[in-house]
Design an enzyme around this catalytic site. Structure first.
Site, PDB file in Angstrom:
ATOM      1  N   ILE A 162       0.859  -1.262   0.226  1.00 24.34           N
ATOM      2  CA  ILE A 162       0.211  -0.162   0.218  1.00 24.34           C
ATOM      3  C   ILE A 162       0.845   1.170  -0.190  1.00 24.34           C
ATOM      4  O   ILE A 162       1.800   1.418   1.040  1.00 24.34           O
ATOM      5  CB  ILE A 162      -0.687   0.103   1.252  1.00 24.34           C
ATOM      6  CG1 ILE A 162      -1.331  -1.224   1.716  1.00 24.34           C
ATOM      7  CG2 ILE A 162      -1.932   1.140   1.192  1.00 24.34           C
ATOM      8  CD1 ILE A 162      -1.808  -1.101   2.921  1.00 24.34           C
ATOM      9  N   HIS A 163       0.773   2.100  -0.925  1.00 21.52           N
ATOM     10  CA  HIS A 163       1.340   3.220  -0.860  1.00 21.52           C
ATOM     11  C   HIS A 163       0.786   4.443  -1.762  1.00 21.52           C
ATOM     12  O   HIS A 163       1.379   5.749  -1.463  1.00 21.52           O
ATOM     13  CB  HIS A 163       2.931   3.237  -1.551  1.00 21.52           C
ATOM     14  CG  HIS A 163       3.060   3.091  -2.878  1.00 21.52           C
ATOM     15  ND1 HIS A 163       2.996   2.063  -3.578  1.00 21.52           N
ATOM     16  CD2 HIS A 163       3.451   4.199  -3.590  1.00 21.52           C
ATOM     17  CE1 HIS A 163       2.937   2.213  -4.713  1.00 21.52           C
ATOM     18  NE2 HIS A 163       3.532   3.492  -5.045  1.00 21.52           N
ATOM     19  N   ARG A 164      -0.106   4.177  -2.478  1.00 23.07           N
ATOM     20  CA  ARG A 164      -0.587   5.254  -3.330  1.00 23.07           C
ATOM     21  C   ARG A 164      -1.372   6.458  -2.579  1.00 23.07           C
ATOM     22  O   ARG A 164      -2.081   6.163  -1.651  1.00 23.07           O
ATOM     23  CB  ARG A 164      -1.855   4.478  -4.279  1.00 23.07           C
ATOM     24  CG  ARG A 164      -2.246   5.233  -5.451  1.00 23.07           C
ATOM     25  CD  ARG A 164      -1.302   5.481  -6.438  1.00 23.07           C
ATOM     26  NE  ARG A 164      -0.651   4.019  -6.914  1.00 23.07           N
ATOM     27  CZ  ARG A 164       0.512   4.168  -7.511  1.00 23.07           C
ATOM     28  NH1 ARG A 164       0.884   5.374  -7.973  1.00 23.07           N
ATOM     29  NH2 ARG A 164       0.839   3.089  -7.804  1.00 23.07           N
ATOM     30  N   ARG A 199       5.812   6.204   3.148  1.00 22.78           N
ATOM     31  CA  ARG A 199       4.653   7.051   3.359  1.00 22.78           C
ATOM     32  C   ARG A 199       3.568   6.537   4.164  1.00 22.78           C
ATOM     33  O   ARG A 199       3.040   7.270   5.025  1.00 22.78           O
ATOM     34  CB  ARG A 199       4.234   7.207   1.877  1.00 22.78           C
ATOM     35  CG  ARG A 199       2.770   8.032   1.693  1.00 22.78           C
ATOM     36  CD  ARG A 199       2.466   7.770   0.120  1.00 22.78           C
ATOM     37  NE  ARG A 199       3.177   8.732  -0.618  1.00 22.78           N
ATOM     38  CZ  ARG A 199       2.562   9.996  -0.833  1.00 22.78           C
ATOM     39  NH1 ARG A 199       1.559  10.456   0.084  1.00 22.78           N
ATOM     40  NH2 ARG A 199       3.094  10.716  -1.494  1.00 22.78           N
ATOM     41  N   ASP A 221      -1.887  -1.695  -4.283  1.00 26.19           N
ATOM     42  CA  ASP A 221      -2.554  -0.504  -4.900  1.00 26.19           C
ATOM     43  C   ASP A 221      -1.223  -0.077  -5.837  1.00 26.19           C
ATOM     44  O   ASP A 221      -1.250   1.133  -6.386  1.00 26.19           O
ATOM     45  CB  ASP A 221      -2.828   0.549  -4.096  1.00 26.19           C
ATOM     46  CG  ASP A 221      -1.744   1.197  -3.043  1.00 26.19           C
ATOM     47  OD1 ASP A 221      -0.552   0.698  -3.202  1.00 26.19           O
ATOM     48  OD2 ASP A 221      -2.183   1.862  -2.181  1.00 26.19           O
TER      49      ASP A 221
END
Ligand code: UD1
Ligand code: UDP
Length: 350
Positions: free
Chosen positions: A202-204, A235, A275
């Protein structure tokens, strides 16, 4: 020919690993690292493991807002382009490093080659979509990885200089899969049962910067009660702490990992939930079902082929994907024949 390549973020190191050494068989390459990613496990590990040549310049731009990041890169790149006088600028993907590298070349009237051109999510709120569109419109050579990317460019009036050469990440995986099989020990280190865990990333920004979306994702992972392995992007780690969210015992959270460990985790996973752009493709390369936690994807062929579903950030849809999604279609050849890097170099050389 003197080719100046600009990279700066994790997926660009991985793409350059497939291309730089092929370029250097015929040409002089100057490698510029913008410093967009700088933690050891977001940058150095890839250079050490993948044989990427040492950057000639590191701009050390670091983190910040889009204006700061892109603007600082532009200022520093202009000096380097002016003194190095390259014949061609090469950029990859859709990050702020991509846009800065391309824009600086375009302003100085140096031809720009864009690898992974033509991808569109049709969601202009994404910084990546803005970066891609702008970069494509100022590039002279547009190396598209898929048929749909070529069509997207045509719809925007770009038909000259477009080459469908396949996907450089497919070249990379064919090579590094064998290396990962020999060198990675992450499955033993994490005491994983092959084929029985789900790999998640997950990083979007659209997910991390929105508490409701991130909360839905984390609740879906927690409630699935399936063993999930999650190498956590810095992030996302920051936002999870800021929002006070937590993972339950079924989620094994680890630091970001090198590419060889990542490939090993992908190879032995049951399913991939992500993502990420690159990880969606890798799921397809590895023949793993993929659940995409976004509202759309640029890699539509993976969905049309039945190996990727778009779950958005609806908790129930993600849960359903984790628990029940099983592809039923045979995979088609979408991403070329694994010689994208050679094709790029041949076209540039001509
Ligand atoms: C960037 C790209 C995104 C790409 C992703 C790959 C843009 C606009 N976004 O997103 O398209 O999918 O890289 O991973 O270019 N941080 C660290 N250490 C690092 C790097 C980042 O702690 O080495 C943290 C900082 O808090 C930083 C945040 O992560 O503010 C975001 O980093 P940034 O490079 O701005 O964007 P990414 O989310 O990594
Ligand atoms: N990746 C990695 N280590 C990790 C997470 C991802 O090596 O801990 C690799 C992944 O296999 C893929 C690339 O990084 O090749 C994707 O990068 P990311 O998801 O950060 O960016 P995107 O592709 O979405 O732009």
């Amino acid at each position: 020919m003197k080719i100046l390549t600009v990279i700066g973020a994790r997926p660009q190191f991985i793409k350059a690993a497939a291309v730089s050494n092929v370029i250097r068989k015929k040409h002089n390459e100057i490698l510029v690292h913008t410093g967009q990613h700088y933690d050891e496990n977001m940058s150095k590990v890839f250079f050490d493991e993948l044989g990427i040549p040492k950057p000639d310049y590191n701009l050390s731009v670091g983190s910040g807002g889009h204006g700061f990041q892109t603007g600082s890169m532009l200022i520093k790149l202009e000096e380097i382009y002016t003194s190095e006088k390259p014949d061609l600028i090469l950029v990859y993907g859709d990050t702020n490093s991509t846009l800065a590298g391309a824009l600086c070349g375009s302003k100085l009237l140096i031809p720009v080659a864009h690898v992974e051109a033509g991808l569109r999510s049709f969601n202009k709120a994404m910084p990546e979509e803005q970066n891609r569109i702008l970069t494509d419109h100022i590039s002279k050579y547009l190396f598209v990885p898929t048929v749909s990317a070529e069509k997207n460019l045509k719809l925007e009036g770009i038909t000259e200089g477009v080459y469908n050469i396949g996907d450089v990440m497919y070249d990379g995986i064919l090579h590094f899969k064998k290396v990962a099989e020999k060198k990675s020990s992450i499955i033993d280190k994490l005491e994983l049962s092959k084929g029985e865990y789900i790999l998640t990333t997950i990083h979007r920004a659209e997910n991390t910067n929105n508490i409701n979306r991130l909360k839905n994702i984390i609740e879906a992972l927690n409630e699935s009660e399936v063993h999930i392995v999650l190498p956590l992007h810095p992030r996302t780690k920051k936002y999870i702490q800021d929002y006070g969210l937590y993972f339950s015992h079924n989620v094994t959270v680890i630091e970001p990992i090198g590419y060889l460990d990542m490939i090993a985790l992908e190879m032995h996973s049951k399913k991939i939930v992500t993502d990420s752009g690159g990880v969606q493709k890798e799921a397809f390369f590895m023949q793993k079902p993929c659940v995409t936690m976004r509202d759309e994807t640029e890699w539509i062929e993976t969905v049309e082929n039945g190996w990727n579903i778009i779950a958005g950030t609806d908790k129930q849809k993600i849960l359903d994907g984790i628990l029940n999604f099983v592809p039923t279609m045979e995979q088609e050849n979408i991403f070329g024949d694994g010689t994208a890097a050679e094709k790029i170099v041949n076209i540039i050389s001509e």
